[in-house]
Design a protein around this motif. Structure first.
Motif, mmCIF file in Angstrom:
data_model
loop_
_atom_site.group_PDB
_atom_site.id
_atom_site.type_symbol
_atom_site.label_atom_id
_atom_site.label_comp_id
_atom_site.label_asym_id
_atom_site.label_seq_id
_atom_site.Cartn_x
_atom_site.Cartn_y
_atom_site.Cartn_z
ATOM 1 N N ILE A 17 41.037 -20.712 -10.746
ATOM 2 C CA ILE A 17 39.636 -19.864 -10.878
ATOM 3 C C ILE A 17 39.846 -18.993 -12.127
ATOM 4 O O ILE A 17 38.793 -19.002 -12.968
ATOM 5 C CB ILE A 17 39.293 -19.264 -9.693
ATOM 6 C CG1 ILE A 17 39.058 -20.120 -8.743
ATOM 7 C CG2 ILE A 17 38.217 -18.326 -9.787
ATOM 8 C CD1 ILE A 17 38.889 -19.565 -7.207
ATOM 9 N N ASN A 18 41.283 -18.238 -12.153
ATOM 10 C CA ASN A 18 41.260 -17.357 -13.021
ATOM 11 C C ASN A 18 41.360 -18.328 -14.624
ATOM 12 O O ASN A 18 40.790 -17.479 -15.578
ATOM 13 C CB ASN A 18 42.397 -16.573 -12.990
ATOM 14 C CG ASN A 18 42.440 -15.723 -11.728
ATOM 15 O OD1 ASN A 18 41.459 -15.031 -11.501
ATOM 16 N ND2 ASN A 18 43.636 -15.497 -11.244
ATOM 17 N N THR A 19 41.709 -19.446 -14.579
ATOM 18 C CA THR A 19 42.015 -20.322 -15.734
ATOM 19 C C THR A 19 40.645 -20.709 -16.320
ATOM 20 O O THR A 19 40.207 -20.643 -17.342
ATOM 21 C CB THR A 19 42.805 -21.289 -15.600
ATOM 22 O OG1 THR A 19 44.184 -20.807 -15.147
ATOM 23 C CG2 THR A 19 43.108 -22.154 -16.705
ATOM 24 N N THR A 20 39.733 -20.971 -15.249
ATOM 25 C CA THR A 20 38.380 -21.376 -15.651
ATOM 26 C C THR A 20 37.666 -20.111 -15.986
ATOM 27 O O THR A 20 37.003 -20.392 -17.145
ATOM 28 C CB THR A 20 37.837 -22.075 -14.166
ATOM 29 O OG1 THR A 20 38.387 -23.050 -13.921
ATOM 30 C CG2 THR A 20 36.275 -22.337 -14.583
ATOM 31 N N LEU A 21 37.729 -19.142 -15.720
ATOM 32 C CA LEU A 21 37.275 -17.958 -16.052
ATOM 33 C C LEU A 21 37.702 -17.557 -17.453
ATOM 34 O O LEU A 21 36.809 -16.981 -18.306
ATOM 35 C CB LEU A 21 37.357 -16.480 -15.263
ATOM 36 C CG LEU A 21 36.832 -16.533 -13.844
ATOM 37 C CD1 LEU A 21 37.226 -15.487 -13.071
ATOM 38 C CD2 LEU A 21 35.297 -16.744 -13.971
ATOM 39 N N ALA A 22 38.832 -17.750 -17.692
ATOM 40 C CA ALA A 22 39.398 -17.285 -19.198
ATOM 41 C C ALA A 22 39.002 -18.371 -20.234
ATOM 42 O O ALA A 22 38.691 -17.969 -21.347
ATOM 43 C CB ALA A 22 40.965 -17.234 -18.921
ATOM 44 N N ASN A 23 38.813 -19.719 -19.774
ATOM 45 C CA ASN A 23 38.478 -20.828 -20.860
ATOM 46 C C ASN A 23 37.011 -21.202 -20.793
ATOM 47 O O ASN A 23 36.706 -21.720 -22.027
ATOM 48 C CB ASN A 23 39.431 -21.985 -20.332
ATOM 49 C CG ASN A 23 40.808 -21.691 -20.591
ATOM 50 O OD1 ASN A 23 41.361 -20.842 -21.180
ATOM 51 N ND2 ASN A 23 41.710 -22.224 -19.735
ATOM 52 N N GLU A 46 25.335 -11.434 -16.708
ATOM 53 C CA GLU A 46 26.087 -10.357 -17.176
ATOM 54 C C GLU A 46 26.782 -9.811 -16.143
ATOM 55 O O GLU A 46 28.122 -9.328 -16.217
ATOM 56 C CB GLU A 46 25.226 -9.496 -17.856
ATOM 57 C CG GLU A 46 26.123 -8.269 -18.375
ATOM 58 C CD GLU A 46 25.044 -7.160 -19.214
ATOM 59 O OE1 GLU A 46 25.212 -6.189 -18.919
ATOM 60 O OE2 GLU A 46 24.242 -7.817 -19.957
ATOM 61 N N ALA A 47 26.069 -9.645 -15.091
ATOM 62 C CA ALA A 47 26.704 -9.055 -13.599
ATOM 63 C C ALA A 47 28.039 -10.002 -13.319
ATOM 64 O O ALA A 47 29.117 -9.367 -12.959
ATOM 65 C CB ALA A 47 25.683 -9.041 -12.732
ATOM 66 N N VAL A 48 27.858 -11.391 -13.176
ATOM 67 C CA VAL A 48 28.994 -12.160 -12.814
ATOM 68 C C VAL A 48 30.226 -12.079 -13.767
ATOM 69 O O VAL A 48 31.232 -11.990 -13.378
ATOM 70 C CB VAL A 48 28.438 -13.589 -12.721
ATOM 71 C CG1 VAL A 48 29.810 -14.532 -12.628
ATOM 72 C CG2 VAL A 48 27.321 -13.886 -11.695
ATOM 73 N N GLU A 49 29.793 -11.891 -15.229
ATOM 74 C CA GLU A 49 30.976 -11.959 -16.057
ATOM 75 C C GLU A 49 31.710 -10.417 -15.646
ATOM 76 O O GLU A 49 32.976 -10.679 -16.174
ATOM 77 C CB GLU A 49 30.330 -11.866 -17.491
ATOM 78 C CG GLU A 49 31.467 -11.836 -18.774
ATOM 79 C CD GLU A 49 30.851 -11.968 -19.928
ATOM 80 O OE1 GLU A 49 31.536 -11.774 -20.822
ATOM 81 O OE2 GLU A 49 29.698 -12.259 -20.077
ATOM 82 N N THR A 50 30.938 -9.444 -15.666
ATOM 83 C CA THR A 50 31.809 -8.151 -15.345
ATOM 84 C C THR A 50 32.543 -8.017 -13.799
ATOM 85 O O THR A 50 33.300 -7.159 -13.753
ATOM 86 C CB THR A 50 30.959 -7.197 -15.670
ATOM 87 O OG1 THR A 50 29.772 -7.054 -14.780
ATOM 88 C CG2 THR A 50 30.361 -6.940 -16.992
ATOM 89 N N ALA A 69 35.677 -11.335 -11.846
ATOM 90 C CA ALA A 69 37.091 -11.171 -11.868
ATOM 91 C C ALA A 69 37.668 -10.071 -11.064
ATOM 92 O O ALA A 69 38.502 -10.337 -10.211
ATOM 93 C CB ALA A 69 37.460 -10.791 -13.372
ATOM 94 N N ASP A 70 36.865 -9.153 -10.772
ATOM 95 C CA ASP A 70 36.952 -7.943 -9.737
ATOM 96 C C ASP A 70 36.744 -8.802 -8.295
ATOM 97 O O ASP A 70 37.685 -8.565 -7.383
ATOM 98 C CB ASP A 70 36.413 -7.163 -9.998
ATOM 99 C CG ASP A 70 36.500 -6.181 -11.065
ATOM 100 O OD1 ASP A 70 37.710 -6.414 -11.581
ATOM 101 O OD2 ASP A 70 35.467 -5.401 -11.635
ATOM 102 N N GLN A 110 41.662 -12.585 -3.604
ATOM 103 C CA GLN A 110 42.958 -12.707 -3.575
ATOM 104 C C GLN A 110 43.821 -11.823 -2.806
ATOM 105 O O GLN A 110 44.869 -11.892 -1.887
ATOM 106 C CB GLN A 110 43.642 -12.925 -4.738
ATOM 107 C CG GLN A 110 44.884 -13.643 -5.028
ATOM 108 C CD GLN A 110 45.483 -14.040 -6.114
ATOM 109 O OE1 GLN A 110 44.679 -13.715 -7.243
ATOM 110 N NE2 GLN A 110 46.404 -14.765 -6.426
ATOM 111 N N ASP A 111 43.668 -10.348 -2.992
ATOM 112 C CA ASP A 111 44.454 -9.491 -2.554
ATOM 113 C C ASP A 111 43.912 -9.250 -1.018
ATOM 114 O O ASP A 111 44.768 -9.263 -0.003
ATOM 115 C CB ASP A 111 43.894 -7.994 -2.871
ATOM 116 C CG ASP A 111 44.371 -7.643 -4.431
ATOM 117 O OD1 ASP A 111 45.293 -8.414 -4.827
ATOM 118 O OD2 ASP A 111 43.777 -6.906 -5.315
#
Length: 467
Positions: free
Chosen positions: A151-157, A360-364, A367-368, A374-375
């Protein structure tokens, strides 16, 4: 104990008074007690020597076993495994050796080995040894971490946007390119079941079943489907009579045409079409009871707020209709059919503004959200599972094993030997007392018998003689 032998005092032999019955001055009670004592002592000695010997015999193999248990270590176990026919070359044997070496008798008393590191299996394909800890990590923690990493990779790319997605684009085009009035169509099935409107069947006026609330025909955007309008229906109706002028396209007709006068069915169809125009289509066109709801202005509830007017100024969204607490209040607004058509077409712009802000809300925050999720998974699931695995140690087994050896060998065996010695000691003492009691009995019984032989008259047997 001390045995007191009490001898009855009576007249000495030969000193009985004249005329008295002569009575044995030696008591038979003493001899009888002595007899019972040495016979009981004899049987007690047999039982005590047997039990003492049996217990002593039991301690010999137990003591030998204790020597092995007390000196147990990895090397000793490997040495005795062969004679005991214990296979220590396979995986189960190696697990047993490791548990003895690290759990039962560790070289370091402070070692607290983990069972998940000692238990293992092998990969079916490669034969590689895999511990239970590695299996737990590989099947529980690693797959979950891999999903979050993906998921983090998808968000980054990639840019995850909704506003430009095909589904949203198609929905906006539907509102923008289609007139809602052209999609308001009568329920043809219900009309066919109506006694009045069923006369439209089997005539050219049956097109009324599919007629919309829009005057001209409309081709649905993105397709070739054509929905007939009211004007087309009135053109068909003109074949049944003369059209009567009206303020809009919903015209009725005087049923004097050839198709109306040629048959009763034609006339009935013409009259049904006039009723359809008068009581269905005209009310649709003139009604002001349609709903064009908007939101209340958070600053002035009497005013309306339309999301299509939302704009981002200086990095801040304005006119978003959101109150301070994040809520929105709907304001009900009645409108005409023309207003409804414009209202629905404006949904194109409303959806664009809404999804742009959502992106815009999703983008900001996405990740949180993922990080927080995950935490939570780590805290409430993975960490607890791994904590359980980390806590499954065998340090207590060494203390329990040593306690068992101490209880069995240094307490149990010694106690049994002392018990056997006690039986032997008591048997020896009783055996010595047996001779004393035998002597007492022998002395007393001999005195009683001797006095009886000297002083008691002998019985003379009379033997008859034949004449």
């Amino acid at each position: 104990g001390i045995l007191f032998v009490i001898r009855n005092k009576g007249p000495e032999p030969g000193q009985a008074a004249p005329g008295e019955n002569r009575r044995n001055p030696y008591s038979k009670m003493v001899s009888r007690c002595g007899c019972c004592s040495w016979q009981c002592a004899f049987f007690y000695c047999i039982i005590a020597f047997f039990l003492g010997g049996l217990i002593q015999a039991i301690t010999w193999p137990v003591a030998s076993t204790c020597l092995i248990l007390d000196g147990m270590d990895k090397q000793l176990f490997e040495d005795i495994a062969g004679p005991l026919e214990i296979n220590i070359t396979d995986d189960s044997g190696q697990i047993l050796v490791n548990m003895i070496d690290q759990c039962l008798v560790p070289a370091d008393p402070l070692l607290n080995a983990n069972l998940f590191d000692l238990l293992f299996e092998r990969n079916n394909a490669t034969g590689e040894k895999i511990t239970m800890r590695q299996r737990l990590v590989g099947q529980v923690r690693d797959p979950i971490d891999a999903q979050f990493e993906a998921i983090n990779t998808t968000l980054a790319n990639q840019s995850i946007t909704i506003a430009g997605s095909p589904g949203v684009t198609s929905l906006r085009a539907f509102f923008r390119d289609n007139d809602i009035r052209g999609l308001i169509i009568a329920d043809g099935e219900e009309m066919r079941n109506s006694e009045l409107y069923s006369h439209l069947d089997d005539t050219t006026l049956a097109v009324g079943y599919l007629t919309s609330a829009l005057c001209p025909n409309m081709t649905v955007a993105g397709s070739s489907q054509v929905i007939p309008g009211i004007t087309f229906f009135t053109e068909v109706l003109s074949d049944y009579g003369t059209l009567i002028a009206h303020s809009n396209c919903a015209q009725t007709a005087v049923c004097n045409g050839t198709l109306a006068t040629a048959s009763a069915a034609g006339l009935d169809a013409c009259e049904a079409a006039n009723d359809y125009i008068t009581n269905v289509k005209r009310p649709l066109l003139s009604s002001t009871k349609y709903r064009c709801d908007l939101f209340r202005d958070p600053e002035d509830p009497a005013l309306t707020c339309d999301p299509k007017d939302m704009a981002k100024v200086g990095g801040v969204w304005t006119n978003d209709c959101l109150a301070a607490d994040g809520t929105m209040a709907v304001k009900e607004i009645e409108c005409s059919l023309d207003d409804l058509a414009a209202y629905m077409q404006d949904h194109d712009l409303r959806l664009q503004k809404i999804f742009e802000r959502l992106d815009e809300a999703v983008e900001t925050t996405f990740a949180d959200i993922i990080g927080g999720m995950q935490d939570m998974v780590n805290t409430h699931f993975i960490n607890k599972v791994m904590g359980l695995a980390d806590g499954l140690t065998c340090g207590l087994m060494a203390d329990a094993y040593q306690g068992m050896v101490d209880a069995l060998c240094f307490q149990g065996v010694i106690g049994l030997r002392r018990l056997a010695s006690s039986y032997f000691s008591s048997a020896i003492i009783v055996f010595l007392m047996l001779f004393l009691m035998y002597g007492t009995w022998r002395n007393q019984i001999d005195q009683v018998n001797a006095w009886s032989d000297e002083n008691m008259p002998k019985t003379t047997q009379v033997v008859p003689v034949a004449p």
